[in-house]
Design an enzyme around this catalytic site. Sequence first.
Site, PDB file in Angstrom:
ATOM      1  CB  CYS A 163      45.249  64.458 -12.606  1.00  0.00           C
ATOM      2  SG  CYS A 163      44.012  65.024 -13.780  1.00  0.00           S
ATOM      3  CG  HIS A 296      50.473  62.362 -15.205  1.00  0.00           C
ATOM      4  ND1 HIS A 296      49.665  62.109 -14.131  1.00  0.00           N
ATOM      5  CD2 HIS A 296      49.756  63.172 -16.036  1.00  0.00           C
ATOM      6  CE1 HIS A 296      48.501  62.736 -14.302  1.00  0.00           C
ATOM      7  NE2 HIS A 296      48.534  63.387 -15.448  1.00  0.00           N
ATOM      8  CG  HIS A 333      43.864  59.974 -15.295  1.00  0.00           C
ATOM      9  ND1 HIS A 333      44.061  60.138 -13.938  1.00  0.00           N
ATOM     10  CD2 HIS A 333      44.391  61.080 -15.873  1.00  0.00           C
ATOM     11  CE1 HIS A 333      44.660  61.293 -13.713  1.00  0.00           C
ATOM     12  NE2 HIS A 333      44.883  61.882 -14.869  1.00  0.00           N
TER      13      HIS A 333
END
Lengths: 406, 388
Positions: A163, A296, A333
């Site tokens: 990520c 995040h 995401h």
Amino acid sequence: MRQVAVTGLGAITALGGDVAAFAAALADGRCGVGPLTRFAYTGRCALAAEVPEPAPRGSACDALPRATERRLSRPDRFALVAVEQAVGQAGLDVPALRTAALFVGATVGGMAESEEAYRRRQTGEDRRWRMSRLVGTPLSTTAAAIAQAFAVHGPRATFSTACSSSALAVAEAATAVRSGRADVALAVGTDALCRVTYAGFDALQALDPRGCRPFDRDRGGLSLGEGAAALVLEDAAGARARGARILARVLGHASSSDAHHVTAPDPEGRGALAALRGALASAALSPDAVDYVNAHGTGTRQNDEMEVRVMRTVFGARLPHLPVSSTKAQLGHCLGAAGAIEAVATVLALDGAFLPPTATLRVPDPAWSDLDLVPVAGRRQTSEVAVTSSYGFGGHNVTLVLGRGG
Amino acid sequence: MSDPVAITGVGVVCALGIGVEAFWEALAAGRGGCGPGRRVDTPGLLVAEVAGLEAGRFAFSAQARRIDRTSLLALAAAQLALADAGLTREQLVPASTAVGLGSAFGNLEETAMFLDRVFARGTGNPMLFPNLVMNAPLSYACIELGVTGPTAMVTEQEASGEGAIAWGARQIADGAAQVCLAGGSDELTSGLVRLRRETGTIGAGPPRPLDPHADGACLGEGAAVLVLEGLARARARGASVYAALVPHDGTGIPAPVHGWPVDGDALGRVLAPLVADADLVVAAASGSPPLDTVEADALTGAFGGRRVAVTAPRGATGDFGSAGALGVAAAALAIRDGIVPPTLGCRLPARRGLDVVTGTARRMPVRVAVVDGLARGGMCCPVRLEAT
């Protein structure tokens, strides 16, 4: 040491096919999470933030042979669209592009297409493997497609740290420009939904079947998204000399590793803390200088807890007065693309003097009721300095510090 | 000028053996690793498989009980490199140690297993998923070695190893880390062999890099990892130094997106300044005609009539995404020992009349060795090593 300017942005996400649509939807708090339609899936979760099909075909494809274009994956195509926008906005000419550095962050490339080829091969629909079905593999294909379509032939690398992949690409692009190894560097993140990541995160019970709600009392995991973003980074003096508008500056960055667990973040957040502190140190800024945190904020219980702990440590008593939001509430995401997409969101916030919201936040976790999580809708507010963090599966952390342009 | 980047440790795991000396002895003696498959099912085809790789020797944490092969190959090479550098895990300063690893394909075997279950039962296996991300080798290496500094997983087709090594050298040169473990790994699977056979992209017989009659590569697997640190620091701690590594960012060249560049002249112009004083070039050539042709053209142009020794280790190690990291290891060893290993399978005259070392190893002083780092999609990630 040179200053690093951001002079071009591109984005294709569930919130729209270009940066203007992205900025408007971001400020409005529109949510891009909806039903999963890319493939049949019968697990716990059925939501995703998809780029609607047909995705736009970038005119950069014209520079590639037809047979090559047919072997481009969706994330290859997303990336070509985003790069075209960013390069167009920056107004880069052919010679500047030819020597530009190119850094791509991604995690799956043509996985979705390869999954389908694998299924056909295993079921006997295809008696043998065909090259024509193996589109977008291996992962470095996207970088090759960008390089060949735009004739970008400087240094090039593809990073895959889950990520944080494209946050690392932005960091590496900034380093290349700052150190003088490149005058112009493109940083790109791209990923598309595929069965492996969707079924994988679902199997880990990391997906929230109701849609992700970062920092919410009732948060139950993430929503997966897809898309691409591109940033043009260049020497600020060079950008000024050619009259390019400076949208923002990359002031600093740092990366770290948790060395803790293959899936879970370190609950103490030591790696995330090292990345945030290191990034501020590299920008020679104190935590007091930060005006906005693009978190995040995945919406998993573990991540958000760890992240707030890290912010409390770094920002201390000032944290309640420091706006913090997670744009993943709107974008999902986007994994390897997330870092670059969120860097674009942060540049838009700095340049457009607004704060993107945590759009799906209803009741903040009671432990964080003192925090300004920018619920529901964006807010007009000027920021001078913002940080955006990306924490990758496997413990690879990157924090970027961005400053207002002009 | 900042402190040069020194190579102080080399770890190799490949079909030639486990450990740098096993690798080097076999390579220098002209022994090859290509043979019938044992782990992978490859009727009638040669492959270069790693034998005798035991997780228990290299992976110690509870989490590593489920480690995948691509990660284990990288971890084994990293542990071996550390030991070769005379360093222990305890001597590393976690936040000042970086790790850069390369892989072209990551974990193919378990990705296929995972998909089999998704297609059959509609759900994924949570135990397998953590191993499927490209950065799994990086994650395992950081956990096993307790390293918390900068990390990167780099993927660049056939130059994945060189790309990761270039990133690692930059961490040392820029002062971002004191010590960096850098290299790459890739695994061989039955599925990959089937795919490459059915799409007609591997040869029938033994690989013949830079031989004009070569008909294709032999697929292999393995890993190589280097320990990089500043030369002054290395000397201060009494480490033996293989060579200095000059960081190069790599250069893109026009090429088909999915294929090898075709313009050897353009590639030759990129390589010319790097090889102008080289004693040795470690070629990417695998016996695959589109690669070998353009590489021979490029090197001929870059050498400008000068005779430069060329060797191509993929004839012995087999061809895989991170095989270039083994090429860098071979270059470092050539400098240390003054020995250039032969190119297995190549018969003279080689393509373009290049001075390819064949048959037996050549004893010669090697001051400068360049690994040219070619990759499909138009990438050149050269790694230049200099004697210290």
